[in-house]
Motif scaffolding. Structure first.
Motif, PDB file in Angstrom:
ATOM      1  N   ARG A 162       2.809  -5.003 -10.731  1.00 54.77           N
ATOM      2  CA  ARG A 162       3.414  -5.244 -12.044  1.00 54.77           C
ATOM      3  C   ARG A 162       4.676  -4.409 -12.232  1.00 54.77           C
ATOM      4  N   VAL A 163       4.632  -3.129 -11.884  1.00 53.06           N
ATOM      5  CA  VAL A 163       5.768  -2.226 -12.069  1.00 53.06           C
ATOM      6  C   VAL A 163       6.339  -1.885 -10.691  1.00 53.06           C
ATOM      7  N   THR A 164       7.604  -2.143 -10.501  1.00 54.82           N
ATOM      8  CA  THR A 164       8.233  -1.968  -9.195  1.00 54.82           C
ATOM      9  C   THR A 164       8.241  -0.506  -8.746  1.00 54.82           C
ATOM     10  N   SER A 165       8.168  -0.311  -7.438  1.00 57.81           N
ATOM     11  CA  SER A 165       8.288   1.028  -6.838  1.00 57.81           C
ATOM     12  C   SER A 165       9.696   1.269  -6.322  1.00 57.81           C
ATOM     13  N   GLY A 166      10.645   0.385  -6.683  1.00 60.71           N
ATOM     14  CA  GLY A 166      12.006   0.471  -6.165  1.00 60.71           C
ATOM     15  C   GLY A 166      12.761   1.701  -6.648  1.00 60.71           C
ATOM     16  N   PRO A 167      13.890   1.985  -6.041  1.00 61.30           N
ATOM     17  CA  PRO A 167      14.505   1.162  -4.999  1.00 61.30           C
ATOM     18  C   PRO A 167      14.120   1.553  -3.564  1.00 61.30           C
ATOM     19  N   ASP A 168      13.345   2.611  -3.408  1.00 62.09           N
ATOM     20  CA  ASP A 168      13.117   3.142  -2.067  1.00 62.09           C
ATOM     21  C   ASP A 168      11.790   2.747  -1.443  1.00 62.09           C
ATOM     22  N   HIS A 169      10.867   2.203  -2.238  1.00 65.53           N
ATOM     23  CA  HIS A 169       9.540   1.885  -1.728  1.00 65.53           C
ATOM     24  C   HIS A 169       9.132   0.477  -2.161  1.00 65.53           C
ATOM     25  N   GLY A 170       8.319  -0.163  -1.328  1.00 67.68           N
ATOM     26  CA  GLY A 170       7.779  -1.465  -1.685  1.00 67.68           C
ATOM     27  C   GLY A 170       6.470  -1.361  -2.421  1.00 67.68           C
ATOM     28  N   GLU A 171       5.688  -0.354  -2.080  1.00 65.40           N
ATOM     29  CA  GLU A 171       4.408  -0.113  -2.721  1.00 65.40           C
ATOM     30  C   GLU A 171       4.031   1.337  -2.487  1.00 65.40           C
ATOM     31  N   SER A 172       2.984   1.798  -3.134  1.00 63.75           N
ATOM     32  CA  SER A 172       2.502   3.162  -2.957  1.00 63.75           C
ATOM     33  C   SER A 172       1.045   3.123  -2.545  1.00 63.75           C
ATOM     34  N   TRP A 173       0.717   3.875  -1.491  1.00 62.13           N
ATOM     35  CA  TRP A 173      -0.653   3.936  -0.975  1.00 62.13           C
ATOM     36  C   TRP A 173      -1.182   2.528  -0.681  1.00 62.13           C
ATOM     37  N   ALA A 174      -0.372   1.732  -0.002  1.00 56.79           N
ATOM     38  CA  ALA A 174      -0.775   0.384   0.403  1.00 56.79           C
ATOM     39  C   ALA A 174      -1.182  -0.491  -0.774  1.00 56.79           C
ATOM     40  N   GLY A 175      -0.606  -0.221  -1.938  1.00 56.17           N
ATOM     41  CA  GLY A 175      -0.901  -1.010  -3.123  1.00 56.17           C
ATOM     42  C   GLY A 175      -2.005  -0.456  -3.995  1.00 56.17           C
ATOM     43  N   LEU A 176      -2.599   0.669  -3.604  1.00 53.72           N
ATOM     44  CA  LEU A 176      -3.639   1.279  -4.445  1.00 53.72           C
ATOM     45  C   LEU A 176      -3.055   1.859  -5.729  1.00 53.72           C
ATOM     46  N   ALA A 177      -1.839   2.376  -5.659  1.00 58.10           N
ATOM     47  CA  ALA A 177      -1.263   3.106  -6.783  1.00 58.10           C
ATOM     48  C   ALA A 177      -0.350   2.219  -7.625  1.00 58.10           C
ATOM     49  N   ALA A 178      -0.377   2.464  -8.927  1.00 55.57           N
ATOM     50  CA  ALA A 178       0.460   1.743  -9.885  1.00 55.57           C
ATOM     51  C   ALA A 178       1.087   2.749 -10.842  1.00 55.57           C
ATOM     52  N   ALA A 179       2.217   2.373 -11.420  1.00 58.28           N
ATOM     53  CA  ALA A 179       2.922   3.246 -12.354  1.00 58.28           C
ATOM     54  C   ALA A 179       2.959   2.630 -13.741  1.00 58.28           C
ATOM     55  N   HIS A 180       2.850   3.463 -14.754  1.00 58.50           N
ATOM     56  CA  HIS A 180       3.064   3.037 -16.140  1.00 58.50           C
ATOM     57  C   HIS A 180       3.198   4.286 -17.009  1.00 58.50           C
ATOM     58  N   ALA A 181       2.277   4.487 -17.959  1.00 58.28           N
ATOM     59  CA  ALA A 181       2.455   5.555 -18.937  1.00 58.28           C
ATOM     60  C   ALA A 181       1.138   5.924 -19.602  1.00 58.28           C
ATOM     61  N   VAL A 182       1.139   7.086 -20.249  1.00 55.62           N
ATOM     62  CA  VAL A 182       0.104   7.450 -21.210  1.00 55.62           C
ATOM     63  C   VAL A 182       0.775   7.512 -22.574  1.00 55.62           C
ATOM     64  N   THR A 183       0.079   7.023 -23.597  1.00 56.60           N
ATOM     65  CA  THR A 183       0.660   6.882 -24.926  1.00 56.60           C
ATOM     66  C   THR A 183      -0.367   7.222 -25.996  1.00 56.60           C
ATOM     67  N   ARG A 184       0.116   7.470 -27.193  1.00 53.78           N
ATOM     68  CA  ARG A 184      -0.798   7.675 -28.315  1.00 53.78           C
ATOM     69  C   ARG A 184      -1.257   6.349 -28.893  1.00 53.78           C
ATOM     70  N   THR A 185      -0.380   5.350 -28.871  1.00 51.23           N
ATOM     71  CA  THR A 185      -0.713   4.067 -29.491  1.00 51.23           C
ATOM     72  C   THR A 185      -0.652   2.933 -28.475  1.00 51.23           C
ATOM     73  N   VAL A 186      -1.369   1.875 -28.783  1.00 51.49           N
ATOM     74  CA  VAL A 186      -1.397   0.715 -27.903  1.00 51.49           C
ATOM     75  C   VAL A 186      -0.048   0.006 -27.907  1.00 51.49           C
ATOM     76  N   ARG A 187       0.590  -0.089 -29.068  1.00 54.44           N
ATOM     77  CA  ARG A 187       1.853  -0.814 -29.133  1.00 54.44           C
ATOM     78  C   ARG A 187       2.931  -0.153 -28.284  1.00 54.44           C
ATOM     79  N   ASP A 188       2.903   1.180 -28.172  1.00 52.83           N
ATOM     80  CA  ASP A 188       3.875   1.855 -27.318  1.00 52.83           C
ATOM     81  C   ASP A 188       3.657   1.503 -25.850  1.00 52.83           C
TER      82      ASP A 188
END
Length: 472
Positions: free
Chosen positions: A193-219
């Motif tokens: 869902r979230v790109t690992s670019g520009p230097d990587h195609g994936e992280s840990w063979a696709g095990l890892a994903a990037a996003h965020a921690v937030t206080r609210t769902v809308r954020d």
């Protein structure tokens, strides 16, 4: 803007104030840096700040959906030009990035102001953030307890009111575990869902994903709209949503069929009674909201996720270390790595190719088995962790490296399965221990279906609001 005013708004709220001219981006930055200064170094959440860079960015601030919102980047495989990307390691402590990662570029385009970097275990290898380089990240609700890992610094910073949102990554639970420990919302998106670019195609063979921690769902939803589209050259990507994720928050999720499982795949683990209670109470809340909740069991084909994650992560971490040593022109020296990391690197260097490839095959087989299960359910519900947030030191990678590696199993008992399958999963702060520590409840959706999770999370947020911050 007073600190208490600043801390009363989520990212969407702050952006609205700035857009309407009620406050300036500089005034919001003043409050953010004051909040960071107020809580650091007692919490150990923030390892570097970049005030001069953030102030300069205000001058050319773009009119994006999050224009003027302060944001912290996890100091792991995410580059901010001009800042070091330490990966929580002495080996990388002085490696300064020359360009932004794609995720950072997209955040800047939305008007986000990068204010610093957050603490992480070395190479993200830990469910508690206690690297030798920076020291521990403390839980804002109970400073002698872990903030979780590996996004512990980000979760602690958000829970402490330093920033309303912060970058996080998840290779075995590293968004959801610290979100659960610190009482904030944490969504792991679908694989790709979230790109690992520009230097990587994936992280840990696709095990890892990037996003965020937030206080609210809308954020969380708004940030996923900003970052959750593919970049040209990505090796694969998750299917596009039907519409903006932000529009899903507040939308009626309909009557969902939810599968409840209170037992981890790793049958040797005993689940703490308070974690079970939090999940059962969340299930009861879902029933009260009109959803159907039925007990489910894991398919027989599903094996312990550690059999996949351990060899894949060891191989990748060993390669990262060896590439860095080649860049430095030297061999590994005593004190270069935390003791637990050194053990993993040694295992990764000795890992047979057949073992690595077998782990990939097992990952895909588990993904298919769980996909067949989730075809019958809209959402799966589990505790986020099998244990309550541990006391700091119990998972110290240098004090008892073997015990630290073994102890991660209880924290990742439920989360790691969905790294193996690639499904979206979220920790929702719906529980509390008897002594007031936050507990998370995990919901996992079908691959590519973050929308259903966000609709459900928005409904839960209204029905059972959470505090979000432990302001002190």
């Amino acid at each position: 803007m007073r600190i208490d005013e600043y801390q009363s708004y989520d990212a969407t709220g702050l952006a609205g104030l700035i857009a309407r001219g009620e406050v300036t981006a500089d005034q919001v930055l003043d409050a953010a840096f004051e909040a960071i200064k107020h809580r650091e170094p007692a919490l150990g959440a923030v390892v570097a700040t970049c005030e001069e860079q953030a102030r300069a960015a205000v001058e050319g601030l773009l009119p994006g959906v999050l224009a003027g919102v302060p944001y912290l980047i996890k100091d792991l495989e995410c580059d901010v030009a001009g800042m070091a990307t330490s990966n929580g390691s002495r080996l990388f402590a002085d490696k300064v990035a020359t360009r932004d990662s794609t995720l950072v570029t997209r955040l800047r385009a939305a008007g986000v102001l990068i204010v610093g970097k957050t603490n992480t275990p070395e190479f993200g290898l830990g469910t508690s953030t206690e690297p030798g380089l920076w020291g521990p990240a403390r839980n804002p609700w109970h400073p002698d307890r872990s903030a979780g890992g590996s996004s512990g610094g980000s979760a602690a910073a958000v829970a402490a009111g330093m920033v309303p949102v912060a970058h996080a990554t998840d290779g075995g639970g590293s968004i959801r575990i610290p979100a659960a420990c610190c009482g904030v919302f944490g969504l792991k998106p679908s694989r790709g869902r979230v790109t690992s670019g520009p230097d990587h195609g994936e992280s840990w063979a696709g095990l890892a994903a990037a996003h965020a921690v937030t206080r609210t769902v809308r954020d969380s939803a708004t940030l996923l709209d900003v970052t959750g589209t593919p970049e040209p050259g990505d090796p694969y990507y998750a299917p596009a949503p039907a519409g903006p994720y932000a529009a899903e928050v507040g939308a009626d999720p309909g009557r969902l069929r939810i599968g409840l499982n209170l037992s981890p795949v790793d049958a040797d683990l005993v689940v703490d009674a308070e974690c079970v209670r939090a999940a059962e109470e969340a299930a009861a809340l879902c029933v009260a909201l009109g959803h159907d909740v039925d007990p489910v069991e894991w398919p027989d084909a599903v094996t312990r996720p550690g059999e996949v994650i351990a060899p894949i992560s060891a191989a990748h971490i060993a390669r990262i270390v060896d590439l860095r040593l080649a860049e430095l022109g030297r061999d590994l020296a005593p004190g270069d790595l935390d003791a637990a990391t050194a053990m993993i690197v040694d295992k990764g260097r000795r890992l047979p190719l057949a073992r690595y490839l077998a782990a990939i095959d097992t990952m895909h087989a588990i993904g298919r088995a769980v996909a067949r299960l989730t075809a019958r359910y809209d959402v799966l519900l589990t505790p986020t962790m099998a244990v309550v947030p541990p006391v700091l030191g119990e998972l110290d990678p240098n004090r008892d490296p073997v015990g630290a590696l073994r102890g991660m199993r209880g924290m990742a008992a439920f989360t790691s399965l969905f790294n193996v399958t690639g499904q979206p999963a979220m920790s929702v702060p719906l529980g509390r221990t008897a002594d007031g520590l936050p507990l998370g409840v995990q919901f996992a959706g079908r691959y590519g279906d973050e929308a259903t999770l966000l609709r459900l999370a928005g409904q839960l947020e209204v029905a059972a609001p959470w505090a979000g911050t432990a302001v002190g």
